[in-house]
Design a protein around this motif. Structure first.
Motif, mmCIF file in Angstrom:
data_model
loop_
_atom_site.group_PDB
_atom_site.id
_atom_site.type_symbol
_atom_site.label_atom_id
_atom_site.label_comp_id
_atom_site.label_asym_id
_atom_site.label_seq_id
_atom_site.Cartn_x
_atom_site.Cartn_y
_atom_site.Cartn_z
ATOM 1 N N SER A 1 36.961 43.304 48.674
ATOM 2 C CA SER A 1 36.410 44.123 47.579
ATOM 3 C C SER A 1 37.497 44.970 46.933
ATOM 4 O O SER A 1 37.458 45.240 45.738
ATOM 5 N N VAL A 2 38.470 45.377 47.726
ATOM 6 C CA VAL A 2 39.551 46.207 47.185
ATOM 7 C C VAL A 2 40.401 45.390 46.213
ATOM 8 O O VAL A 2 40.754 45.863 45.132
ATOM 9 N N LEU A 3 40.680 44.141 46.588
ATOM 10 C CA LEU A 3 41.424 43.273 45.664
ATOM 11 C C LEU A 3 40.609 43.047 44.390
ATOM 12 O O LEU A 3 41.117 43.123 43.279
ATOM 13 N N ARG A 4 39.338 42.779 44.567
ATOM 14 C CA ARG A 4 38.442 42.545 43.424
ATOM 15 C C ARG A 4 38.428 43.742 42.484
ATOM 16 O O ARG A 4 38.478 43.605 41.258
ATOM 17 N N ASP A 5 38.394 44.956 43.067
ATOM 18 C CA ASP A 5 38.227 46.151 42.246
ATOM 19 C C ASP A 5 39.533 46.727 41.707
ATOM 20 O O ASP A 5 39.547 47.336 40.641
ATOM 21 N N VAL A 6 40.633 46.562 42.456
ATOM 22 C CA VAL A 6 41.888 47.211 42.055
ATOM 23 C C VAL A 6 42.794 46.260 41.276
ATOM 24 O O VAL A 6 43.434 46.661 40.289
ATOM 25 N N ASP A 7 42.851 44.985 41.685
ATOM 26 C CA ASP A 7 43.762 44.029 41.037
ATOM 27 C C ASP A 7 43.737 44.066 39.498
ATOM 28 O O ASP A 7 44.791 44.044 38.876
ATOM 29 N N PRO A 8 42.556 44.107 38.874
ATOM 30 C CA PRO A 8 42.532 44.065 37.405
ATOM 31 C C PRO A 8 43.259 45.237 36.738
ATOM 32 O O PRO A 8 43.593 45.158 35.552
ATOM 33 N N HIS A 9 43.481 46.308 37.485
ATOM 34 C CA HIS A 9 44.102 47.495 36.884
ATOM 35 C C HIS A 9 45.598 47.571 37.138
ATOM 36 O O HIS A 9 46.263 48.488 36.659
ATOM 37 N N ILE A 10 46.144 46.616 37.917
ATOM 38 C CA ILE A 10 47.563 46.676 38.272
ATOM 39 C C ILE A 10 48.410 46.152 37.113
ATOM 40 O O ILE A 10 48.118 45.098 36.552
ATOM 41 N N SER A 11 49.440 46.892 36.781
ATOM 42 C CA SER A 11 50.371 46.404 35.760
ATOM 43 C C SER A 11 51.615 45.886 36.472
ATOM 44 O O SER A 11 51.858 46.199 37.642
ATOM 45 N N GLY A 12 52.399 45.101 35.750
ATOM 46 C CA GLY A 12 53.516 44.383 36.365
ATOM 47 C C GLY A 12 54.601 45.251 36.967
ATOM 48 O O GLY A 12 55.339 44.803 37.849
ATOM 49 N N ASP A 13 54.712 46.486 36.534
ATOM 50 C CA ASP A 13 55.879 47.263 36.958
ATOM 51 C C ASP A 13 55.636 48.186 38.158
ATOM 52 O O ASP A 13 56.499 48.955 38.537
ATOM 53 N N ILE A 14 54.471 48.118 38.780
ATOM 54 C CA ILE A 14 54.299 48.832 40.055
ATOM 55 C C ILE A 14 54.043 47.813 41.169
ATOM 56 O O ILE A 14 53.664 46.670 40.910
ATOM 57 N N HIS A 15 54.254 48.249 42.413
ATOM 58 C CA HIS A 15 54.080 47.349 43.555
ATOM 59 C C HIS A 15 52.808 47.713 44.311
ATOM 60 O O HIS A 15 52.721 48.777 44.912
ATOM 61 N N TRP A 16 51.853 46.835 44.250
ATOM 62 C CA TRP A 16 50.525 47.067 44.852
ATOM 63 C C TRP A 16 50.468 46.405 46.228
ATOM 64 O O TRP A 16 50.536 45.188 46.338
ATOM 65 N N ILE A 17 50.413 47.219 47.272
ATOM 66 C CA ILE A 17 50.399 46.716 48.653
ATOM 67 C C ILE A 17 49.173 47.268 49.375
ATOM 68 O O ILE A 17 49.210 48.334 49.980
ATOM 69 N N PRO A 18 48.045 46.540 49.296
ATOM 70 C CA PRO A 18 46.837 47.013 49.990
ATOM 71 C C PRO A 18 47.111 47.127 51.486
ATOM 72 O O PRO A 18 47.901 46.339 52.036
ATOM 73 N N SER A 19 46.474 48.073 52.149
ATOM 74 C CA SER A 19 46.687 48.209 53.597
ATOM 75 C C SER A 19 45.482 48.854 54.261
ATOM 76 O O SER A 19 44.573 49.360 53.588
ATOM 77 N N HIS A 20 45.464 48.808 55.574
ATOM 78 C CA HIS A 20 44.335 49.370 56.327
ATOM 79 C C HIS A 20 44.794 49.798 57.720
ATOM 80 O O HIS A 20 45.068 48.953 58.568
ATOM 81 N N PRO A 21 44.881 51.098 57.957
ATOM 82 C CA PRO A 21 45.205 51.559 59.310
ATOM 83 C C PRO A 21 43.964 51.478 60.203
ATOM 84 O O PRO A 21 42.909 52.000 59.850
ATOM 85 N N LEU A 22 44.108 50.808 61.354
ATOM 86 C CA LEU A 22 42.969 50.689 62.288
ATOM 87 C C LEU A 22 42.931 51.927 63.173
ATOM 88 O O LEU A 22 43.251 51.882 64.358
#
Lengths: 292, 292
Positions: free
Chosen positions: B104-125
């Motif tokens: 869901s995070v990829l679905r919701d955040v990906d469309p807003h990412i522009s080419g010049d930042i680095h998007w690294i989803p993560s999850h601390p357990l």
């Protein structure tokens, strides 16, 4: 340090039996404690650990001169055990158990009770996921409830038994068997059944996923695996012997789970948030009750 | 003490956000940490607790000169938040999140990412049942896995981010979103759902029984109430956003529970004992994996 029962016999020296021996000796509640285990290897372990004053594999010999006999075996074994030891007990001695179900214990033990001993069923609300004599420790009952079912026994004998369990650090509370089994079905039996189930669900996953479930086991599942590591025979007997109350609570639980399942499927955020907020209050009540 | 990101902005300073601030500062991983909370009362609390170097209620201002932006808000809030802050981030900055669901995070955040930042989803357990900034502590991530989803980002940026999370005490591990959501559905989401359900079942009992369930709450139920005290909004969002995997695992769980229910009703002792013995092994595996 007041001796309440001169001689105590504990039949079944596992987690609970060993902890009773240690807690009673810590508080000087008995002049001597005998532990009985039919398995001779286990009896040897108990001897080596120094948990009791005398170890025997013979239950009849263990109870003969005891003033208090504690049956700390799985509830399914109580009927045959009572049949064996009650005739050997001395008049005026007290018999108790530590079983997690109470209606079945009355059903199984009552027929073997003779008029000259005092039968006081009981249940300490304490335990860990570990089992066996080496798992016992003197502090297990500190601050925990010990439920006592008086039956037809002179009041002074009940009071004396209560002073024994409070002497071990417990808080004594009287309860009848029907109500006991209902309360325990929800507070203890159903949570264990659910923990066993979800960990069992993980056991059946395809092997890569199962390995990663173990590896990345987060809070939640980790807690469940701890609960699901509890003694299999003890818990098998609990479910078989409190089937009626467990099945009733399980029915309620399943209905409530279906309700949440439906809310998830239909994206009903408000329903989820409302319930999740209400459950927080219960936690607060338990912390307030000093049982956290 | 090596600075990995000069300036860090943490949006949402609850249990996780506050712990990241404390863990990063403990290890000297950043020159300055800015915390953002839109609620001004909470922002005041964060200031008073001294968790971060700067506090603001303005997310856009918070991220403008940040080298790393951490979105530590409930997963349902990530889409709108990304839409708001990504355009304000500087080129080359890293954006991450801490959400418990990943598809869901990829679905919701990906469309807003522009080419010049680095998007690294993560999850601390990592987590506790407590929430809010005061619940944070520097040791929360010590020895815990931190799952990282690389996406289309230069490898050196991923490695740099991994050195940041290991610097906070975590063990870094890469995983894809589909697999993440499946593993977490069983290890974390389903256990929480079940805990919420059983505590909810208790909430609905008639009041005397409910009071006694609280009063005599034994091990098992007590653990469940702790889990069911977790943040309601965060968990509402988790179930809504990992509905597919949660519903699949719930289906398996329900089948397994019915199997045990039937075994109890028909008194099938062997079936119960066999399962209860198998679940013990899983606990042993988790202890061996060092995640107990």
């Amino acid at each position: 340090m007041t001796i309440i029962y001169d001689k105590i016999a504990i039949i079944g020296v596992g987690l609970i039996g060993a902890s009773i021996a240690l807690a009673a000796r810590r508080a000087g509640l008995a002049a001597s404690v005998t532990g009985c285990e039919i398995d001779s290897a286990k009896a040897g372990e108990i001897e080596k650990l120094g948990l009791v004053d005398h170890v025997t594999t013979d239950a009849v010999a263990a109870v003969q001169d005891a003033d208090l006999v504690v049956m700390a075996v799985p509830v399914g074994a109580l009927g045959p055990l009572a049949a064996q030891i009650v005739p050997a007990m001395k008049p005026g001695a007290v018999l108790t158990d530590t079983g997690s179900t109470k209606r079945s214990v009355l059903r199984d033990v009552d027929p073997h009770i003779s008029g000259d001993i005092h039968w006081i069923p009981s249940h300490p609300l304490a335990g860990t996921e570990h089992s066996g004599p080496a798992a016992g420790f003197a502090e297990l009952f500190d601050g925990r409830y010990w439920l006592v079912l008086p039956r037809e026994v002179p009041e002074d004998e009940v009071v004396r038994f209560e002073s024994f369990v409070t002497g071990m650090g417990s808080v004594s509370e009287r309860m009848d068997a029907d109500y006991h089994d209902k309360v325990l079905a929800l507070t203890s039996h159903l949570p264990h059944l659910i923990a066993y189930t979800i960990v069992g669900t993980a056991v059946d996953l395809e092997s890569q996923l199962k390995n990663d479930v173990i590896r990345f086991s987060a809070s939640g599942f980790r807690d469940f695996t701890r609960i699901a590591a509890s003694d299999p025979v003890m818990w098998r007997d609990v479910f078989i012997n409190n089937d009626e109350a467990v099945l009733e609570m399980l029915q309620r639980f399943s209905e409530d789970l279906s309700y949440l399942q439906r809310a998830i499927r239909w994206g009903e955020k408000d329903k989820l948030e409302t319930l999740f907020s209400r459950t927080r209050e219960i936690r607060r009540s338990i912390i307030d009750a000093g049982q956290s």
